[in-house]
Each structure stands twice: as C-alpha cells, then as structure tokens.
Motif scaffolding. Sequence first.
Motif, PDB file in Angstrom:
ATOM      1  N   LEU A 121       0.999  -1.223  -0.163  1.00 46.95           N
ATOM      2  CA  LEU A 121       0.127  -0.525  -0.485  1.00 46.95           C
ATOM      3  C   LEU A 121       0.663   1.684   0.142  1.00 46.95           C
ATOM      4  O   LEU A 121       0.521   2.500  -0.191  1.00 46.95           O
ATOM      5  N   GLU A 122       2.377   1.262   0.063  1.00 48.95           N
ATOM      6  CA  GLU A 122       3.061   2.258   0.637  1.00 48.95           C
ATOM      7  C   GLU A 122       4.136   1.887   0.082  1.00 48.95           C
ATOM      8  O   GLU A 122       4.437   0.673   0.494  1.00 48.95           O
ATOM      9  N   ASP A 123       5.359   2.298  -0.932  1.00 47.60           N
ATOM     10  CA  ASP A 123       6.354   1.792  -0.935  1.00 47.60           C
ATOM     11  C   ASP A 123       7.643   2.996  -0.597  1.00 47.60           C
ATOM     12  O   ASP A 123       8.639   2.854  -0.701  1.00 47.60           O
ATOM     13  N   GLU A 124       7.719   3.731  -0.145  1.00 46.39           N
ATOM     14  CA  GLU A 124       8.814   4.966   0.861  1.00 46.39           C
ATOM     15  C   GLU A 124       8.151   5.010   2.070  1.00 46.39           C
ATOM     16  O   GLU A 124       6.416   5.206   2.448  1.00 46.39           O
ATOM     17  N   ILE A 125       8.747   5.549   2.647  1.00 46.19           N
ATOM     18  CA  ILE A 125       8.490   6.174   4.464  1.00 46.19           C
ATOM     19  C   ILE A 125       9.347   7.564   3.843  1.00 46.19           C
ATOM     20  O   ILE A 125      10.293   7.385   4.096  1.00 46.19           O
ATOM     21  N   GLU A 126       8.996   8.274   4.771  1.00 45.24           N
ATOM     22  CA  GLU A 126       9.061   9.819   5.177  1.00 45.24           C
ATOM     23  C   GLU A 126      10.329   9.692   6.560  1.00 45.24           C
ATOM     24  O   GLU A 126       9.242   8.760   7.443  1.00 45.24           O
ATOM     25  N   ILE A 127      10.988   9.528   6.647  1.00 45.68           N
ATOM     26  CA  ILE A 127      12.373  10.035   7.805  1.00 45.68           C
ATOM     27  C   ILE A 127      13.105  11.190   8.344  1.00 45.68           C
ATOM     28  O   ILE A 127      12.814  12.007   6.604  1.00 45.68           O
ATOM     29  N   GLN A 128      14.205  11.288   9.085  1.00 47.22           N
ATOM     30  CA  GLN A 128      14.290  12.121   9.693  1.00 47.22           C
ATOM     31  C   GLN A 128      15.958  12.034  10.261  1.00 47.22           C
ATOM     32  O   GLN A 128      15.181  11.502  10.822  1.00 47.22           O
ATOM     33  N   GLY A 129      16.840  12.523   9.830  1.00 50.72           N
ATOM     34  CA  GLY A 129      17.948  12.378  10.583  1.00 50.72           C
ATOM     35  C   GLY A 129      19.526  13.233   9.548  1.00 50.72           C
ATOM     36  O   GLY A 129      18.896  13.549   8.447  1.00 50.72           O
ATOM     37  N   VAL A 130      20.650  13.207  10.363  1.00 49.50           N
ATOM     38  CA  VAL A 130      21.361  13.210   9.658  1.00 49.50           C
ATOM     39  C   VAL A 130      21.839  12.710   8.819  1.00 49.50           C
ATOM     40  O   VAL A 130      21.122  11.652   8.509  1.00 49.50           O
ATOM     41  N   LEU A 131      22.936  13.641   7.642  1.00 49.13           N
ATOM     42  CA  LEU A 131      22.787  13.216   6.528  1.00 49.13           C
ATOM     43  C   LEU A 131      23.231  11.380   6.152  1.00 49.13           C
ATOM     44  O   LEU A 131      22.906  11.029   5.969  1.00 49.13           O
ATOM     45  N   LYS A 132      24.279  12.124   7.298  1.00 42.82           N
ATOM     46  CA  LYS A 132      25.624  10.733   7.027  1.00 42.82           C
ATOM     47  C   LYS A 132      24.593   9.717   7.735  1.00 42.82           C
ATOM     48  O   LYS A 132      25.619   8.060   7.549  1.00 42.82           O
ATOM     49  N   ASP A 133      23.796   9.930   8.744  1.00 41.94           N
ATOM     50  CA  ASP A 133      23.425   8.590   8.723  1.00 41.94           C
ATOM     51  C   ASP A 133      21.977   7.889   7.886  1.00 41.94           C
ATOM     52  O   ASP A 133      20.957   7.224   8.753  1.00 41.94           O
ATOM     53  N   LEU A 134      21.141   8.526   7.274  1.00 39.63           N
ATOM     54  CA  LEU A 134      20.336   8.008   6.218  1.00 39.63           C
ATOM     55  C   LEU A 134      20.542   6.820   6.084  1.00 39.63           C
ATOM     56  O   LEU A 134      21.717   7.292   5.027  1.00 39.63           O
ATOM     57  N   PRO A 135      19.482   5.986   5.815  1.00 35.07           N
ATOM     58  CA  PRO A 135      19.672   4.835   4.938  1.00 35.07           C
ATOM     59  C   PRO A 135      19.208   5.546   3.372  1.00 35.07           C
ATOM     60  O   PRO A 135      18.762   5.906   3.274  1.00 35.07           O
ATOM     61  N   GLU A 136      19.825   4.428   2.656  1.00 34.56           N
ATOM     62  CA  GLU A 136      19.199   4.469   1.570  1.00 34.56           C
ATOM     63  C   GLU A 136      17.684   4.085   1.141  1.00 34.56           C
ATOM     64  O   GLU A 136      17.050   4.139  -0.291  1.00 34.56           O
ATOM     65  N   PHE A 137      17.530   3.342   1.673  1.00 34.48           N
ATOM     66  CA  PHE A 137      16.613   1.997   1.687  1.00 34.48           C
ATOM     67  C   PHE A 137      16.106   1.797   3.017  1.00 34.48           C
ATOM     68  O   PHE A 137      16.931   1.611   4.109  1.00 34.48           O
ATOM     69  N   VAL A 138      14.821   1.005   3.494  1.00 35.83           N
ATOM     70  CA  VAL A 138      14.303   0.759   4.523  1.00 35.83           C
ATOM     71  C   VAL A 138      13.535  -1.104   4.228  1.00 35.83           C
ATOM     72  O   VAL A 138      12.843  -0.575   3.123  1.00 35.83           O
ATOM     73  N   GLU A 139      14.455  -1.765   5.138  1.00 33.28           N
ATOM     74  CA  GLU A 139      14.400  -2.973   4.377  1.00 33.28           C
ATOM     75  C   GLU A 139      12.972  -3.628   5.329  1.00 33.28           C
ATOM     76  O   GLU A 139      12.673  -3.130   6.823  1.00 33.28           O
TER      77      GLU A 139
END
Length: 191
Positions: A121-139
């Motif tokens: 139903l959803e293919d992406e997630i909105e998140i917030q964090g410091v740039l160096k710690d952001l994942p490119e995807f969530v498994e």
Amino acid sequence: MITLLDAMERKESAKRIRKLGYVPCSIYGSGVDRNMDIQIEDKEINRFLKSHSIGAKAKVKINASELPCVIKSIQYEPISSKPMHIEFYASSEDKLVKVKVPFKFKGKEQLFSNKLVLNILEDEIEIQGVLKDLPEFVEINVSLMKDGSVITMEDIALPEGIRLLSRKDEVVVRASEASQPTLPVQNEFVV
C-alpha cells in the motif's frame, strides 16, 4: 562509500543540455550559498541510478568543491524512462534532513510458498536524520506474515538516530490469501 558525481554549472536550457548528452539537475539547501542549475553526464548519472534512487546519498563535485547531497526527486521521461531532471538537496553531513526513502521487502518468497499475496500500500517512508546516518532504503521482513496481518509505519524498525515522519498508523503492507485464478468463460455464438 558515498559516490562522487562530477557536475558542471548549467548555462544553457535543459532541452539543449539533454541533446548534448547531459541530465539537467538542480542543487538547493543549507549546504549551498545559492540554488544552482547543474548538469551531469548522461552515462555517469545512469550508472549511478542503476543501484540508487530517491533518498540516495552522493557527493556532487562542482569545480573544486564537493557537496554532500541526497536525491530529493527524479523526473523520468514517460516513454524511454530516462532521467529528465534530478533535484539534489545539499546539507552538511551533521545537519538534520527530511527525506522519503523506498522500502525493500525481504521474504516475499516465503509468503508465496504459503499461498499468500503481499499487498503493498505504501512504497516509501518519510524519515528525518543527519545526512551521514540516513539509509538509502528501509528493509521490511515480510516472511512471517499470516493471512490478514498488516505492517504499519510504526511497526518498522529504523536505525538509531532516524525519526519517523510518516503517519504511524499508515498501513504499509497487508498479507492475504491468494485467490484461485478463474478461467474466462467462453461465450458461444450460434450463427
């Protein structure tokens, strides 16, 4: 390792740049003094996009400076699916950034062997964090789902330091029994 993309400031129209073998892009955000129109060689950006998408981190090299960025949006040509325009958000690696990243679903084969269908139903997630710690995807591991079970945004384990911005109660996936395929009924016509 973060990929380094070579770019040049763009002075010509986007249409002309595309004809010359480049993809028009723009960079904006707290990591730059002013919004910039840039261009990246077609081959280089296509190679990068084979394994990356929205939410991916990259360093964009313009002249002598390297800007840590995240891809905020990609516009594709409708017929050829080639990238038409890419927006990069530049920030320092220690500043908070809001971004939408895609999901990768692990364990779908197990669902299929249990005669279950995964309804995404959803293919992406909105998140917030410091740039160096952001994942490119969530498994998300879906292998243990049963008929009727759901996974919501709140159920997803995020890396430390990453905050969920999507609605917590939003349903991401639902498992349901696979229905038996029905054969189409042949209409008989009498002439």
